[in-house]
Design a protein around this motif. Structure first.
Motif, PDB file in Angstrom:
ATOM      1  N   VAL A 187      19.963   3.205  -0.776  1.00  0.00           N
ATOM      2  CA  VAL A 187      19.000   3.549   0.281  1.00  0.00           C
ATOM      3  C   VAL A 187      19.552   4.709   1.112  1.00  0.00           C
ATOM      4  CG1 VAL A 187      17.846   2.740   2.382  1.00  0.00           C
ATOM      5  CG2 VAL A 187      17.971   1.251   0.391  1.00  0.00           C
ATOM      6  N   ALA A 188      20.850   4.664   1.419  1.00  0.00           N
ATOM      7  CA  ALA A 188      21.455   5.737   2.227  1.00  0.00           C
ATOM      8  C   ALA A 188      21.344   7.079   1.492  1.00  0.00           C
ATOM      9  CB  ALA A 188      22.910   5.404   2.525  1.00  0.00           C
ATOM     10  N   GLN A 189      21.587   7.072   0.181  1.00  0.00           N
ATOM     11  CA  GLN A 189      21.491   8.329  -0.585  1.00  0.00           C
ATOM     12  C   GLN A 189      20.046   8.820  -0.692  1.00  0.00           C
ATOM     13  OE1 GLN A 189      23.682   6.766  -3.977  1.00  0.00           O
ATOM     14  NE2 GLN A 189      25.289   8.311  -3.669  1.00  0.00           N
ATOM     15  N   ILE A 190      19.112   7.887  -0.720  1.00  0.00           N
ATOM     16  CA  ILE A 190      17.693   8.270  -0.749  1.00  0.00           C
ATOM     17  C   ILE A 190      17.328   8.958   0.561  1.00  0.00           C
ATOM     18  CG2 ILE A 190      15.338   7.321  -0.708  1.00  0.00           C
ATOM     19  CD1 ILE A 190      16.386   5.130  -2.666  1.00  0.00           C
ATOM     20  N   LEU A 191      17.777   8.363   1.670  1.00  0.00           N
ATOM     21  CA  LEU A 191      17.454   8.947   2.969  1.00  0.00           C
ATOM     22  C   LEU A 191      18.170  10.287   3.162  1.00  0.00           C
ATOM     23  CD1 LEU A 191      17.425   5.671   5.125  1.00  0.00           C
ATOM     24  CD2 LEU A 191      15.477   6.858   4.082  1.00  0.00           C
ATOM     25  N   PRO A 246      12.642  11.880  -7.705  1.00  0.00           N
ATOM     26  CA  PRO A 246      11.359  11.467  -7.134  1.00  0.00           C
ATOM     27  C   PRO A 246      11.367  11.481  -5.592  1.00  0.00           C
ATOM     28  CG  PRO A 246      11.924  10.019  -8.945  1.00  0.00           C
ATOM     29  CD  PRO A 246      13.130  10.877  -8.695  1.00  0.00           C
ATOM     30  N   THR A 247      12.523  11.196  -4.988  1.00  0.00           N
ATOM     31  CA  THR A 247      12.619  11.263  -3.530  1.00  0.00           C
ATOM     32  C   THR A 247      12.409  12.695  -3.058  1.00  0.00           C
ATOM     33  OG1 THR A 247      14.106   9.383  -3.361  1.00  0.00           O
ATOM     34  CG2 THR A 247      14.198  10.984  -1.571  1.00  0.00           C
ATOM     35  N   ALA A 270       0.857  -1.193   0.000  1.00  0.00           N
ATOM     36  CA  ALA A 270       0.000   0.000   0.000  1.00  0.00           C
ATOM     37  C   ALA A 270       0.889   1.238   0.000  1.00  0.00           C
ATOM     38  CB  ALA A 270      -0.910   0.002   1.220  1.00  0.00           C
ATOM     39  N   ASN A 271       1.994   1.147   0.717  1.00  0.00           N
ATOM     40  CA  ASN A 271       2.908   2.280   0.902  1.00  0.00           C
ATOM     41  C   ASN A 271       3.594   2.674  -0.408  1.00  0.00           C
ATOM     42  OD1 ASN A 271       6.067   2.919   1.705  1.00  0.00           O
ATOM     43  ND2 ASN A 271       4.587   3.933   3.024  1.00  0.00           N
ATOM     44  N   LYS A 272       2.943   3.608  -1.131  1.00  0.00           N
ATOM     45  CA  LYS A 272       3.434   3.960  -2.471  1.00  0.00           C
ATOM     46  C   LYS A 272       4.742   4.731  -2.430  1.00  0.00           C
ATOM     47  CE  LYS A 272      -0.573   5.907  -2.861  1.00  0.00           C
ATOM     48  NZ  LYS A 272      -1.758   6.364  -3.513  1.00  0.00           N
ATOM     49  N   GLU A 273       4.989   5.447  -1.304  1.00  0.00           N
ATOM     50  CA  GLU A 273       6.192   6.266  -1.203  1.00  0.00           C
ATOM     51  C   GLU A 273       7.456   5.417  -1.370  1.00  0.00           C
ATOM     52  OE1 GLU A 273       3.657   6.188   0.994  1.00  0.00           O
ATOM     53  OE2 GLU A 273       2.904   8.230   1.319  1.00  0.00           O
ATOM     54  N   THR A 274       7.388   4.146  -0.984  1.00  0.00           N
ATOM     55  CA  THR A 274       8.541   3.254  -1.105  1.00  0.00           C
ATOM     56  C   THR A 274       8.922   3.020  -2.557  1.00  0.00           C
ATOM     57  OG1 THR A 274       8.204   2.131   0.989  1.00  0.00           O
ATOM     58  CG2 THR A 274       9.262   0.854  -0.718  1.00  0.00           C
ATOM     59  N   LEU A 275       7.937   2.709  -3.394  1.00  0.00           N
ATOM     60  CA  LEU A 275       8.255   2.456  -4.808  1.00  0.00           C
ATOM     61  C   LEU A 275       8.662   3.735  -5.531  1.00  0.00           C
ATOM     62  CD1 LEU A 275       5.897   0.020  -6.704  1.00  0.00           C
ATOM     63  CD2 LEU A 275       8.272  -0.274  -6.036  1.00  0.00           C
ATOM     64  N   VAL A 276       8.021   4.840  -5.152  1.00  0.00           N
ATOM     65  CA  VAL A 276       8.332   6.113  -5.801  1.00  0.00           C
ATOM     66  C   VAL A 276       9.805   6.470  -5.592  1.00  0.00           C
ATOM     67  CG1 VAL A 276       7.912   8.623  -5.642  1.00  0.00           C
ATOM     68  CG2 VAL A 276       5.984   7.019  -5.676  1.00  0.00           C
ATOM     69  N   THR A 277      10.285   6.268  -4.378  1.00  0.00           N
ATOM     70  CA  THR A 277      11.647   6.700  -4.059  1.00  0.00           C
ATOM     71  C   THR A 277      12.684   5.609  -4.325  1.00  0.00           C
ATOM     72  OG1 THR A 277      11.306   6.038  -1.755  1.00  0.00           O
ATOM     73  CG2 THR A 277      10.864   8.326  -2.296  1.00  0.00           C
ATOM     74  N   ALA A 278      12.278   4.350  -4.193  1.00  0.00           N
ATOM     75  CA  ALA A 278      13.259   3.267  -4.283  1.00  0.00           C
ATOM     76  C   ALA A 278      12.851   2.162  -5.249  1.00  0.00           C
ATOM     77  CB  ALA A 278      13.510   2.688  -2.887  1.00  0.00           C
ATOM     78  N   TYR A 287       5.584  14.102 -13.253  1.00  0.00           N
ATOM     79  CA  TYR A 287       6.092  13.596 -14.533  1.00  0.00           C
ATOM     80  C   TYR A 287       7.544  14.014 -14.725  1.00  0.00           C
ATOM     81  CZ  TYR A 287       1.937  11.424 -16.489  1.00  0.00           C
ATOM     82  OH  TYR A 287       0.899  10.562 -16.724  1.00  0.00           O
ATOM     83  N   GLU A 288       7.844  15.263 -14.340  1.00  0.00           N
ATOM     84  CA  GLU A 288       9.214  15.737 -14.473  1.00  0.00           C
ATOM     85  C   GLU A 288      10.147  14.908 -13.571  1.00  0.00           C
ATOM     86  OE1 GLU A 288       9.693  19.999 -13.785  1.00  0.00           O
ATOM     87  OE2 GLU A 288      11.805  19.604 -13.266  1.00  0.00           O
ATOM     88  N   ALA A 289       9.742  14.708 -12.325  1.00  0.00           N
ATOM     89  CA  ALA A 289      10.566  13.942 -11.376  1.00  0.00           C
ATOM     90  C   ALA A 289      10.750  12.506 -11.872  1.00  0.00           C
ATOM     91  CB  ALA A 289       9.926  13.954  -9.993  1.00  0.00           C
ATOM     92  N   GLY A 290       9.668  11.902 -12.332  1.00  0.00           N
ATOM     93  CA  GLY A 290       9.723  10.511 -12.776  1.00  0.00           C
ATOM     94  C   GLY A 290      10.578  10.328 -14.017  1.00  0.00           C
TER      95      GLY A 290
END
Ligand code: NDP
Ligand code: MG
Length: 380
Positions: free
Chosen positions: A363-367, A320-321, A121-129, A310-313
């Motif tokens: 993951v570290a760079q995303i955070l 996107p992060t 359900a947690n869409k933020e995970t796929l968006v960022t990672a 769209y620009e971020a993606g």
């Protein structure tokens, strides 16, 4: 066969509806539950579903809960370590990721590494990672089963189809409570106005995101990873009544759609029992009463949250992060009445313009990008 589940975010909108599905079916065992701070509800859930592990993010609340459930054989843990423990609880076969926000990244990855299927359900995970999650799923042989209604619809439309023959994904959107308004007409929108979604009852953050169309922007990026398509192959279509949950157009021009009343229990149940369908009590579509379904093109100018997505993606990498982190920060500021409604897309744009994109972030760079975004917006 009894299925075993862990639910991260069990006290929220998706979490409680997942437990309703569990209750209605009677052949799923819940082995771990995790929540942020709502220990009153979590205690009720523990008493009803008897998990062996429970996690509360807040350590003080975890202590309180431990005392409250001392009569039961449940272990209570807390913080990120606890959340990770709940994600990898050994008995669970499926982890339902229903926490809100980027906090979901590490537990989702941990659950996959432990070989669990993910009801996502947690869409933020796929968006960022997404660039890390999708290859990991292949490597570990685990399934990512979409819970988000649009993605579940696409997933259902793809049953028995060849995914390489997708021409286009048509993601439907209700347009939210402010559809048809200009930016200027949205300047004085209050928290109460924005929390009134026309068709769905959801957690606060996603309800605000639906009103700004940022939710649809996040969903476009989510779809791109889930179904391995280009951003330009995903078209957003406004369908105000949320009857068509999304569609797929194939190479030959055939369009498949999934329709139904707006009820998250359907996509949740579909993810938990895939590929089986089960009876689901509740209202059904009545096409004699429905009369008509209407469509519109989204307003990209007055809802810049969608254009920026769209620009971020398309840029990808860490952008996107930044889009997502800026939105999480701005929505929480708006809910705390510290900024105005139209500041939300403004803050997202500002953070994106300030960011130097890192391609293929770890993951570290995303955070790090998340933290950097928060600092930038906090100090401005
Ligand atoms: P809610 O705000 O209703 O629930 C969030 C849940 O996460 C709560 O159980 C909350 O606990 C828990 N939580 C928050 N922070 C933490 C933390 N640090 N550690 C552990 N648990 C935490 O959100 P929704 O259910 O609406 O949404 C959840 C996710 O699903 C979001 O990513 C959303 O985008 C997505 N989604 C939701 C849909 C819906 O219909 N609601 C539809 C499609 C996707 P507590 O109650 O104690 O604060
Ligand atoms: Mg959705």
């Amino acid at each position: 066969m009894i299925k075993k589940l862990s639910i991260l975010g069990s006290t929220g909108s998706i979490g409680t509806q997942t437990l309703e599905v569990v209750r209605n079916n009677g052949d799923i065992r819940v082995t771990a539950l995790a929540a942020g701070s709502n220990i009153a509800l979590l205690e009720k859930q523990i008493r009803e579903f008897r998990p062996s592990l429970a996690c509360v993010w807040d350590p003080e609340k975890a202590k309180e809960l431990k005392t409250a459930v001392a009569d039961l054989p449940v272990r209570v843990v807390s913080g990120m370590d606890g959340l990770l423990e709940a994600a990898v609880e050994p008995e669970a076969q499926i982890a339902v990721t229903a926490v809100v926000g980027m906090i979901g990244i590490r537990p989702t990855i941990a659950a996959m590494e432990a070989g669990k299927d993910i009801a996502l359900a947690n869409k933020e995970t796929l968006v960022t990672a997404g660039h890390l999650i999708m290859p990991l799923a292949r490597e570990k042989g685990v399934r990512i089963l979409p819970v988000d209604s649009e993605h579940s619809a696409v997933f259902q439309c793809l049953n028995g189809e060849n995914r390489r023959q997708i021409h286009k994904i048509l993601l439907t959107a209700s347009g939210g409570p402010f559809r048809g308004r200009t930016m200027d007409e949205m300047k004085n929108v209050t928290v109460e106005d924005a929390l009134k979604h026309p068709n769905w009852s959801m957690g606060k953050k996603i309800t605000i995101d639906s009103s700004t169309m940022v939710n649809k922007g996040l969903e476009v990026m989510e779809a791109r990873w889930l179904f391995d398509v280009e951003m330009d192959q995903i078209q957003v279509v406004i369908q105000p009544k949320s009857i068509i949950h999304s569609m797929v157009e194939f190479e030959d021009g055939a369009v498949m759609a999934q329709l139904g009343t707006p009820d998250m229990k359907l996509p949740i149940q579909y993810a938990l029992y895939y590929p089986e369908r089960r009876f689901l009590p509740g209202e059904r579509l009545d096409f004699w009463k429905l009369n008509q379904i209407s469509f519109e093109k989204p307003d990209f100018d007055n809802f810049p949250g969608l254009k920026l997505a769209y620009e971020a993606g398309k840029t990808g990498g860490s952008l996107p992060t930044v889009y997502n982190a800026a939105n999480e920060f701005a929505v929480s500021e708006f809910l705390n009445r510290r900024i105005s409604y139209t500041d939300i897309p403004r803050m997202i744009e500002k953070a994106m313009r300030n960011h130097k994109t890192v391609m293929n972030p770890t993951v570290a760079q995303i955070l790090e990008a998340e933290e950097e975004t928060r600092m930038l917006l906090m100090n401005s």
